[in-house]
Write an enzyme that holds these catalytic residues in place. Structure first.
Site, mmCIF file in Angstrom:
data_model
loop_
_atom_site.group_PDB
_atom_site.id
_atom_site.type_symbol
_atom_site.label_atom_id
_atom_site.label_comp_id
_atom_site.label_asym_id
_atom_site.label_seq_id
_atom_site.Cartn_x
_atom_site.Cartn_y
_atom_site.Cartn_z
ATOM 1 N N ASN A 1 1.233 46.471 27.318
ATOM 2 C CA ASN A 1 0.217 45.491 27.699
ATOM 3 C C ASN A 1 0.820 44.093 27.772
ATOM 4 O O ASN A 1 0.457 43.287 28.635
ATOM 5 C CB ASN A 1 -0.935 45.497 26.690
ATOM 6 C CG ASN A 1 -1.781 46.743 26.806
ATOM 7 O OD1 ASN A 1 -1.746 47.417 27.837
ATOM 8 N ND2 ASN A 1 -2.529 47.058 25.774
ATOM 9 N N ASP B 1 0.646 41.825 31.104
ATOM 10 C CA ASP B 1 0.006 40.499 31.121
ATOM 11 C C ASP B 1 0.978 39.414 31.574
ATOM 12 O O ASP B 1 0.603 38.497 32.311
ATOM 13 C CB ASP B 1 -0.533 40.157 29.728
ATOM 14 C CG ASP B 1 -1.757 40.988 29.361
ATOM 15 O OD1 ASP B 1 -2.347 41.588 30.277
ATOM 16 O OD2 ASP B 1 -2.103 41.027 28.173
ATOM 17 N N SER C 1 -13.952 42.451 35.402
ATOM 18 C CA SER C 1 -13.070 42.162 34.276
ATOM 19 C C SER C 1 -13.506 40.851 33.633
ATOM 20 O O SER C 1 -14.338 40.106 34.180
ATOM 21 C CB SER C 1 -11.624 42.034 34.755
ATOM 22 O OG SER C 1 -11.143 43.246 35.250
ATOM 23 N N LEU C 2 -12.937 40.560 32.475
ATOM 24 C CA LEU C 2 -13.254 39.307 31.793
ATOM 25 C C LEU C 2 -12.071 38.354 31.855
ATOM 26 O O LEU C 2 -10.920 38.769 31.710
ATOM 27 C CB LEU C 2 -13.600 39.573 30.323
ATOM 28 C CG LEU C 2 -14.849 40.404 30.044
ATOM 29 C CD1 LEU C 2 -15.043 40.573 28.546
ATOM 30 C CD2 LEU C 2 -16.082 39.777 30.670
ATOM 31 N N LYS D 1 -13.615 43.669 21.079
ATOM 32 C CA LYS D 1 -13.309 44.223 22.407
ATOM 33 C C LYS D 1 -12.617 45.558 22.137
ATOM 34 O O LYS D 1 -11.400 45.630 21.986
ATOM 35 C CB LYS D 1 -12.394 43.278 23.196
ATOM 36 C CG LYS D 1 -12.157 43.698 24.644
ATOM 37 C CD LYS D 1 -11.355 42.621 25.379
ATOM 38 C CE LYS D 1 -11.164 42.993 26.842
ATOM 39 N NZ LYS D 1 -10.280 44.153 27.015
ATOM 40 N N CYS E 1 22.483 66.584 24.081
ATOM 41 C CA CYS E 1 21.403 66.505 23.095
ATOM 42 C C CYS E 1 21.985 66.140 21.728
ATOM 43 O O CYS E 1 22.963 66.757 21.287
ATOM 44 C CB CYS E 1 20.680 67.848 23.011
ATOM 45 S SG CYS E 1 19.481 67.954 21.657
ATOM 46 N N CYS F 1 21.837 69.493 19.376
ATOM 47 C CA CYS F 1 22.624 70.705 19.602
ATOM 48 C C CYS F 1 23.905 70.473 20.399
ATOM 49 O O CYS F 1 24.752 71.361 20.491
ATOM 50 C CB CYS F 1 21.774 71.754 20.315
ATOM 51 S SG CYS F 1 21.368 71.330 22.024
#
Length: 653
Positions: free
Chosen positions: A35, A39, A83-84, A107, A388, A391
């Site tokens: 997020n 943003d 949206s806000l 929220k 890996c 292994c």
């Protein structure tokens, strides 16, 4: 006006990247970036669009959310869900309030759902979708905790609320899911995936709760204030989101109180919402193309710390998925010391351009989950291992829905084996008590077990097991007793225990019912036949076929089958007299264990839930005089309390 070609190029790039991230987040229940990163890029795009006046038609700044996926019916919202606008400034929030009174609330970070009731009955439930068109999830919504199927109201009533899953339930549910695409990275994704299931039997197992946060319409009722609407919803029996009345004088004090709570708040929240209380004033303000002017979101400034990346730890799982985990110099964040954060997948690793020794900033998403915010160095020198770490065999990068992840290709990888055996012996599978993951690790390393069938021949290694540290004659006998008891099992338990990608306990039961509990039919089912089962789909069908197309898995399965006695179930012989009925089981039983009784109820079409609600047909409790919380709730709601014997007599005839 001469356009800056460099800025235009960046706008095009950001639009493409953010659109892909939005599509993944809103429509596919997965994340391409944090997020914080989203943003940051969104703010950059908004700034560049403002500077240049160049805005693409598909810019994320011009739309809300993303188109709903095709599998569920779509429906347009009567009123668009915008949206806000957001702020992280306390002073800005205070100025926004002006001389008005507001309602401040959590929220909640889940999935927004719009409910419509007609004459007191739930008529439909629709997800937020892209803000204008959502997905119809009415049958699933009926499984939400805190949501009422009927209410004391005549006429049409429309409300909005948030479907959420608590942190505690997220950990418990996610731990029981296969470690593949069916696992979820956070409660929000688990909730979204649960609400949007095609089969509400799965939704019912996910502990989704519903909190109402606004009233859209109530036929024949007028309100002057939002606070009156919320009280009205409470009187109708809805759980409402926690809220406070604020104004310019007390808003900062209330903010501080919520900030202290957020770290311990049991339900995911990504900030607060403040709305004007006065409805007439709110409506007079109108809205922009994207934001309503009567509400605003407040997000706390993330507490970030700069540190140094020391290592990328590659963590293998039972399915072969190898997750990158960032190990960094310890820092104090939100009152605790953190030194590691999941990077989730190769795509995010590359987007962050990580390198050992890079200076990075870290924060806690929602003040809970450690995440990398930025890479200040960006050396991009971390090498994805060709082998890996468990292994030493070859790895491979697979791309699913544009997300790249690393997998171990060795079917005999030690970690895979340990995790696979752990699932097989777990309570919801063969239920072999006394064999823990640590015990399995010892037995596998000693060569006692190589295939599933070897679990049933530990007598070959009796003396060696007794001589192991922490073991003895008693431990060995207890294990053998559990192994013997596990030989008698059901087909759904066996299928779940195989650990086939995307086949959880609920899907295993669905498949077995659909194919008449016939293992031969089920094993040989084509992808098309499997896909036609409601709630299964192409991905799960492909997982099933991939498993049984492997010769090794078929051989192991045949050997395991030879050790077991599978309970014979003829669907036509089983009455579905409990179809649509919910039961709660508590206390000590006599004839059955709780799990056994649960399975018997489910065979007859009924469901067993963990909490007593108005939907509960009966509480099964051999001590109906106890002061347990379930007994109290049942008496308050008028739910009948019956003994095990009474239940069997009345319902299993």
């Amino acid at each position: 006006m001469v356009l800056n070609t460099e800025k235009i190029s960046r706008i095009r790039e950001l639009t493409e990247v953010l659109s892909a991230a939005a599509r993944a987040y809103y429509a596919e229940d997965r994340e391409l970036m944090s997020n914080y990163e989203y943003d940051k890029l969104y703010d950059e795009l908004e700034r560049l669009e403002s500077e240049t006046g160049f805005i693409l038609a598909n810019s994320p700044t011009q739309y809300v959310g993303y188109e709903a996926v095709l599998e569920l019916p779509k429906e347009a919202h009567e009123k668009p869900m915008l949206s806000l606008e957001k702020t992280k400034s306390r002073e800005e929030l205070k100025d926004w309030l002006k001389n008005q009174r507001g309602i401040l609330s959590w929220k909640l970070d889940g999935l927004t759902v719009v409910l419509t009731y007609i004459d007191g009955k739930l008529a439909k439930a629709v997800t937020r979708g892209n803000g204008e068109i959502g997905e119809v999830v009415t049958n699933n919504a009926k499984q939400f905790y805190g949501l009422r199927s009927t209410i004391p109201f005549n006429g049409e009533l429309v409300i909005r609320g948030e479907a959420v899953i608590s942190y505690r339930d997220f950990e418990k549910i996610n731990a029981a899911l296969p470690e593949t695409e069916e696992q979820y990275k956070n409660p929000r994704n688990l909730c979204s995936g649960s609400v949007r299931q095609l089969n509400n039997e799965i939704t019912a197992t996910r502990m989704v709760r519903f909190f109402a946060f606004s009233l859209v319409k109530a036929h024949g009722r007028e309100f002057a204030y939002r606070s009156e609407q919320i009280e009205f919803l409470k009187k109708l029996g809805f759980e409402v989101v926690e809220h406070e009345i604020v104004d310019q004088d007390n808003v900062n004090l209330i903010l501080e109180q919520y900030e202290k709570q957020v770290k311990k708040y049991p339900i995911p929240s990504d900030g607060l919402v403040v709305s004007y209380d006065d409805i007439e004033y709110s409506e007079s303000l109108g809205a922009t193309a994207k934001f309503p002017r009567d509400s605003i979101a407040f997000k706390w400034e993330d507490e970030k710390r700069e540190t140094v990346l020391k290592e990328i730890e590659w963590s293998p799982s039972r399915t072969g998925l190898i997750n990158p985990v960032a190990i960094f110099e310890p820092v104090e964040l939100e009152g605790t010391t953190v030194s590691r954060a999941s990077v989730h997948n190769i795509s995010i690793l590359r987007n962050l351009k990580l390198g050992i020794g890079d200076r990075i900033t870290v924060y806690k998403a929602n003040m809970i989950i450690p995440q990398i915010a930025e890479n200040l160095t960006g050396s991009d020198t971390v090498e994805v291992p060709d082998d890996c770490p468990a292994c030493g065999k070859a790895t491979k990068i697979n791309s699913v829905n544009e997300v790249k992840s690393l997998y171990c290709q060795n079917p005999d990888c030690g970690v895979k084996k340990i995790k696979s055996f752990t699932l097989l012996v777990s309570r919801n599978a063969l239920d072999i008590a006394g064999i823990s993951e640590a015990t399995l690790e010892k037995f596998i390393s000693k060569g006692f077990i190589r295939t599933y069938a070897d679990l049933f021949h530990l007598e070959k290694y009796r003396d060696e097991i007794i001589s192991l540290d922490g073991f003895g004659e008693k431990s060995y006998e207890n294990i053998q007793k559990s192994v013997k008891a596990s030989r008698q099992t059901t087909l759904p338990r066996l299928i779940y225990g195989l650990g086939i990608a995307n086949i959880g306990a609920a899907n295993a039961k669905m498949l077995c019912r659909e194919f008449g509990y016939d293992i031969t039919k089920l094993r040989n089912a084509t992808s098309e036949e499997l896909s036609n089962v409601e709630g299964i789909g192409e991905i799960i069908a492909a997982s099933w076929r991939d498993y049984f197309n492997e010769e090794k898995y078929n051989d192991d399965f045949d050997k395991l089958l030879a050790e077991l006695t599978i309970e014979t179930i003829t669907p036509a012989d089983i009455s579905q007299n409990l179809n649509g009925l919910n039961f709660v089981i508590t206390g000590t039983l006599n004839k059955y264990s709780r799990n056994e009784l649960k399975e018997e109820i489910e065979k007859r079409g009924g469901k067993v839930t963990g909490s007593v609600t108005t939907k509960t047909a009966a509480l099964i409790n051999n001590d109906n005089t106890s002061n347990s919380s379930k007994n109290k709730t049942a008496k308050e709601l008028g739910v009948v309390i019956i003994t095990e014997e009474e239940f069997l007599k009345n319902y299993f005839n």
